[in-house]
Design a protein around this motif. Structure first.
Motif, mmCIF file in Angstrom:
data_model
loop_
_atom_site.group_PDB
_atom_site.id
_atom_site.type_symbol
_atom_site.label_atom_id
_atom_site.label_comp_id
_atom_site.label_asym_id
_atom_site.label_seq_id
_atom_site.Cartn_x
_atom_site.Cartn_y
_atom_site.Cartn_z
ATOM 1 N N GLU A 144 -17.375 45.784 -16.310
ATOM 2 C CA GLU A 144 -18.667 45.494 -17.455
ATOM 3 C C GLU A 144 -19.877 46.007 -17.759
ATOM 4 O O GLU A 144 -20.056 46.648 -19.111
ATOM 5 C CB GLU A 144 -19.555 44.651 -16.098
ATOM 6 N N VAL A 145 -19.693 47.328 -16.652
ATOM 7 C CA VAL A 145 -20.261 49.052 -17.828
ATOM 8 C C VAL A 145 -19.617 49.245 -18.625
ATOM 9 O O VAL A 145 -20.502 50.023 -19.423
ATOM 10 C CB VAL A 145 -20.610 49.645 -16.166
ATOM 11 N N ILE A 146 -18.694 48.973 -18.435
ATOM 12 C CA ILE A 146 -17.798 50.084 -19.505
ATOM 13 C C ILE A 146 -17.789 49.318 -20.783
ATOM 14 O O ILE A 146 -17.661 49.960 -21.671
ATOM 15 C CB ILE A 146 -16.051 50.532 -18.896
ATOM 16 N N PHE A 147 -17.744 48.197 -20.676
ATOM 17 C CA PHE A 147 -17.955 48.182 -21.950
ATOM 18 C C PHE A 147 -18.781 47.359 -22.454
ATOM 19 O O PHE A 147 -19.035 47.239 -23.609
ATOM 20 C CB PHE A 147 -16.915 45.935 -21.504
ATOM 21 N N ALA A 148 -20.538 47.963 -21.935
ATOM 22 C CA ALA A 148 -21.842 47.308 -22.545
ATOM 23 C C ALA A 148 -21.543 49.313 -23.197
ATOM 24 O O ALA A 148 -22.427 48.931 -24.081
ATOM 25 C CB ALA A 148 -22.622 48.022 -20.848
ATOM 26 N N PHE A 149 -21.309 50.234 -21.969
ATOM 27 C CA PHE A 149 -20.548 51.735 -23.275
ATOM 28 C C PHE A 149 -19.767 51.244 -24.433
ATOM 29 O O PHE A 149 -20.484 51.189 -25.772
ATOM 30 C CB PHE A 149 -19.995 52.869 -22.134
ATOM 31 N N GLU A 181 -10.174 42.955 -21.795
ATOM 32 C CA GLU A 181 -11.046 42.341 -21.924
ATOM 33 C C GLU A 181 -11.136 41.121 -21.358
ATOM 34 O O GLU A 181 -11.963 40.314 -20.622
ATOM 35 C CB GLU A 181 -10.951 41.625 -23.138
ATOM 36 N N ILE A 182 -9.681 41.238 -19.914
ATOM 37 C CA ILE A 182 -9.866 40.448 -19.237
ATOM 38 C C ILE A 182 -9.390 41.202 -17.887
ATOM 39 O O ILE A 182 -9.532 40.674 -16.368
ATOM 40 C CB ILE A 182 -8.901 38.860 -18.879
ATOM 41 N N GLY A 183 -9.449 42.746 -18.478
ATOM 42 C CA GLY A 183 -9.271 43.099 -17.184
ATOM 43 C C GLY A 183 -7.878 43.436 -16.387
ATOM 44 O O GLY A 183 -7.150 43.540 -15.493
ATOM 45 N N VAL A 225 -17.346 40.511 -22.428
ATOM 46 C CA VAL A 225 -16.797 41.319 -23.285
ATOM 47 C C VAL A 225 -17.479 40.659 -24.884
ATOM 48 O O VAL A 225 -18.171 41.088 -26.154
ATOM 49 C CB VAL A 225 -15.385 41.732 -23.908
ATOM 50 N N ARG A 226 -17.552 39.100 -24.371
ATOM 51 C CA ARG A 226 -17.617 38.482 -25.949
ATOM 52 C C ARG A 226 -19.136 37.803 -25.927
ATOM 53 O O ARG A 226 -19.222 38.767 -27.889
ATOM 54 C CB ARG A 226 -17.071 36.439 -26.141
ATOM 55 N N ARG A 227 -20.225 38.796 -25.457
ATOM 56 C CA ARG A 227 -21.670 38.226 -25.839
ATOM 57 C C ARG A 227 -21.938 39.958 -26.105
ATOM 58 O O ARG A 227 -22.257 39.810 -26.777
ATOM 59 C CB ARG A 227 -22.004 38.459 -24.687
#
Length: 414
Positions: free
Chosen positions: A277-282, A297-299, A367-369
């Protein structure tokens, strides 16, 4: 697979037909999606008709399309590698990676007079190769491709200090594209954005090759923490310093930080959902153009120790089939499991799209959000300004400001 091309203008039969691909282009466009093709201009397959003609002893129009020494006993010259004893031609041919990938001849930036087989970039063979590269691109753009991700874009001209002649080559192609196909996008696997954008590419990646920085974000070592490591101990400075240097040199174009690609481990390797979640926030709050490798996106996990197939070797574990649902072969295929190109993740609790769609707090919906937020917010888009606010070596969090117009976002990654 597919990096030893046997025919640039034909879909490999195991994937379907040209008509199938055209239909895919059309159906994608109806849904607001554009499809780029992966272009491999540096080498072909030994099965390609050009190479088969080049292997003949009698000279023909393809004799100089590849890099051949003047004798099969001539070992060539470093750093190139050569294969000898193939076909009737008395010579050894240069390869880019494997024996089945003979290097196309775009000439040498600084031909060594000791090796007369090193041709200048304006010799007939290299000029013909360049002309055919344009024809291949035109062929697919006319059929509906939106552009190309170019494999090893920096490597075409050999013995080319500073990639000067390679940059000239791509500048010529970009000028031609702007005239004939102005909507086409050029994305490079170069790993040095300031060079690639100068060469005419719209986007280049900071990845595990080329300039430093990317590995320090994502790749853990035996005695080394990366920045995105829940144990801490990493530093964002190496990445940020190089990114800043690269960005300052750009007048246009974009830098991309991908989640992964087919040549590196996935971010889901040995990480938790919270880490991802932190990685995708970046990734989705950073400037430039985000690229998400399928399944990240699903890990999806990187599967270590898989036997190699078609040159995968240590990279094979990041090329496993997409995991759609809980059905047969994770919904990827109805074929028997033994016929799959690579095996499905054997874990019973492997992540799937179907399961995560139903969970509001899943990684997929996270990720979608983030994507929806980015698309609706100019400050978070490709052109929004980024200002680091806290990025001390060896310390957390990494804090930066994204701004465009009056809109501002403060991003803190810990």
């Amino acid at each position: 697979a597919g990096y030893d091309v046997a025919d640039y203008c034909k879909v490999a039969p195991r994937y379907g037909t040209n008509a199938d691909l055209v239909r895919l282009f059309e159906q994608a466009r109806r849904r607001g999606i554009r499809i780029c093709l992966d272009l491999v201009p540096g080498h072909t397959s030994v099965e390609h008709a050009w190479f088969q003609a080049s292997c003949r002893q009698r000279r023909n129009r393809y004799s100089d399309r590849y890099i051949w020494t003047q004798s099969t006993w001539d070992p060539g010259a470093l750093p190139l590698r050569f294969i000898n004893g193939y076909g009737e031609r008395d010579g050894a041919y240069a390869i880019n990676f494997f024996y089945c990938q003979p290097a196309l001849n775009y000439g040498f930036g600084q031909p060594d007079p000791r090796y007369p087989w090193q041709q200048p970039t304006d010799a007939p063979g290299p000029r013909a190769t360049r002309a055919d590269l344009k024809k291949i691109m035109h062929f697919w753009l006319q059929k509906g491709a939106a552009g190309f991700r170019v494999d090893m874009a920096y490597s075409l001209v050999k013995n080319d200090p500073g990639h000067e002649k390679t940059i000239e080559l791509w500048q010529e192609i970009r000028g031609w594209l702007d005239r004939r196909h102005p909507e086409a996008v050029l994305i490079s696997e170069w790993g040095n954005p300031s060079e690639a954008i100068t060469a005419g590419f719209h986007i280049d990646f900071m990845i595990h090759i080329g300039v430093p920085g990317f590995p320090s974000l994502f790749f853990k070592g035996k005695n080394r923490h990366c920045f995105f490591d829940s144990r801490g101990g990493g530093t964002v400075s190496e990445f940020l310093d190089e990114y800043t240097r690269q960005h300052r040199k750009l007048k246009d174009g974009y830098i991309s930080i991908p989640s992964a690609n087919h040549d590196m481990p996935r971010p889901g390797y040995d990480r938790t959902k919270a880490d991802l979640e932190v990685i995708f926030a970046f990734l989705l709050s950073w400037p430039g153009v985000p690229f998400l490798y399928y399944g990240d996106e699903i890990g999806m996990r990187f599967l270590p120790r898989l036997p190699s197939k078609e040159g995968g070797y240590g990279r094979t574990g990041t090329r496993t089939p997409m995991q759609w649902d809980g059905g047969r072969n994770a919904g990827f295929s109805t074929a028997p499991a033994r016929e799959l190109y690579r095996p499905i993740d054997p874990q019973a609790r492997r992540p799937t799209v179907r399961a995560q769609e139903r969970q509001p707090k899943s990684l997929l919906n996270h990720v979608r959000r983030l994507i929806a937020l980015r698309k609706s917010s100019p400050a978070l888009g490709a052109k929004g300004k980024m200002t680091p606010l806290f990025a001390r070596p060896g310390e957390y969090p990494f804090v930066y400001l994204r701004q465009r117009g009056k809109e501002r976002f403060l991003v803190a990654l810990n």
